[in-house]
Write a protein that holds these residues in place. Structure first.
Motif, PDB file in Angstrom:
ATOM      1  N   HIS A 114       0.834  -1.216   0.000  1.00 46.06           N
ATOM      2  CA  HIS A 114       0.000   0.000   0.000  1.00 46.06           C
ATOM      3  C   HIS A 114       0.863   1.257   0.000  1.00 46.06           C
ATOM      4  CE1 HIS A 114      -3.891  -1.960   0.421  1.00 46.06           C
ATOM      5  NE2 HIS A 114      -3.311  -2.807   1.254  1.00 46.06           N
ATOM      6  N   ASN A 115       2.062   1.136   0.527  1.00 44.38           N
ATOM      7  CA  ASN A 115       2.953   2.325   0.554  1.00 44.38           C
ATOM      8  C   ASN A 115       3.948   2.301  -0.603  1.00 44.38           C
ATOM      9  OD1 ASN A 115       4.686   0.297   1.248  1.00 44.38           O
ATOM     10  ND2 ASN A 115       5.276   1.141   3.239  1.00 44.38           N
ATOM     11  N   SER A 139       2.900   1.125   8.215  1.00 47.57           N
ATOM     12  CA  SER A 139       1.911   0.793   7.164  1.00 47.57           C
ATOM     13  C   SER A 139       1.984  -0.686   6.811  1.00 47.57           C
ATOM     14  CB  SER A 139       2.208   1.641   5.917  1.00 47.57           C
ATOM     15  OG  SER A 139       1.681   1.037   4.757  1.00 47.57           O
ATOM     16  N   THR A 140       3.200  -1.184   6.678  1.00 49.03           N
ATOM     17  CA  THR A 140       3.371  -2.594   6.303  1.00 49.03           C
ATOM     18  C   THR A 140       2.927  -3.505   7.429  1.00 49.03           C
ATOM     19  OG1 THR A 140       5.157  -2.052   4.800  1.00 49.03           O
ATOM     20  CG2 THR A 140       5.120  -4.301   5.682  1.00 49.03           C
ATOM     21  N   GLN A 142       0.758  -2.824   9.774  1.00 46.87           N
ATOM     22  CA  GLN A 142      -0.718  -2.749   9.875  1.00 46.87           C
ATOM     23  C   GLN A 142      -1.360  -3.625   8.792  1.00 46.87           C
ATOM     24  OE1 GLN A 142      -1.525   1.452   9.550  1.00 46.87           O
ATOM     25  NE2 GLN A 142      -1.038   1.841  11.721  1.00 46.87           N
TER      26      GLN A 142
END
Ligand code: GLP
Length: 221
Positions: A114-115, A139-140, A142
């Protein structure tokens, strides 16, 4: 999408039975692995001369949560790929020379985080990066919390092929599934190349093939 990606991987194996493949984990490739597993079980896909390299692996993770376990249970167990030609960066001192000695990567399959990460090359990873250890971003962690039950159970570190390792592959298949990946894919392929979005380095690869299960035009802005 999964069928098209499986056809590309199977085509590579049939054209070059001793292909070296770079394989990712995550949700996106699962459908492709199911198709390849089915074809392998039916004996219509021969892996005996192939060599497979996992893109990445968590550090300090329970076996059943490891990427090695993911690849074993989702694809390798259904194939005749010899166990001594399945590699993970965690168990190898010098992944790069192992890949070179095997003849180099013929085809690498990569998802996109997602990032904008590829493998575990998180934002800020330079293009000239080889296999290395890395901290995982919030982010990863999560994005993977559901798999581990909670975010604090997700490992904080991993070993990953570097951006340059991925770019050495003769073919790169970038796969993205779900409308929620449209934005990051657009940033990766239609905006400038920059280390904030490591997937953007793939723009420069001469043999990049993009597979999505949503409408996407690489040239649209
Ligand atoms: C993890 C993996 C990547 C994968 C990414 C996206 O970070 N290290 O190889 O591409 O997640 O996973 P998913 O396909 O589940 O969105």
């Amino acid at each position: 999408m999964s069928l098209r990606v499986a056809e590309a991987v199977a085509g590579q194996l049939r054209a070059k039975p001793d292909s070296c493949l770079g394989l990712p984990t995550g949700r996106t490739p699962l459908g492709c692995y199911q198709v390849l597993a089915q074809w392998s079980r039916l004996g219509s896909l021969d892996w005996r001369s192939a060599t497979c390299f996992a893109l990445d692996e968590y550090i300090n993770v329970a076996d059943e949560m490891s990427f090695a376990h993911y690849l074993e249970t989702n694809i390798f167990r259904y194939t005749n790929l010899p166990a001594d030609r399945q590699f993970t960066p965690l168990a190898v001192d010098d992944y790069e020379s192992l890949i070179r000695r095997a003849g180099g990567l013929d085809l690498i399959l990569v998802g996109i985080g997602h990032n904008g990460h590829i493998a575990f090359n998180e934002p800020g990873t330079p293009k000239l990066s080889w296999t290395h250890c890395t901290w995982l971003t919030e982010s990863t962690r999560q994005a993977n919390a559901a798999l581990f039950g909670s975010e604090d159970r997700v490992p904080t570190m991993a070993v990953t092929m570097g951006v340059q390792t991925i770019l050495t592959a003769r073919r790169v298949l970038l796969i993205a599934s779900g409308q929620q990946k449209h934005g990051i894919l657009q940033r990766a392929l239609a905006d400038g190349v920059n280390s904030d979005v490591p997937a953007s380095f793939l723009q420069e690869h001469p043999h990049l093939e993009v597979f999505t299960d949503f409408d996407f035009d690489r040239n649209s802005r």
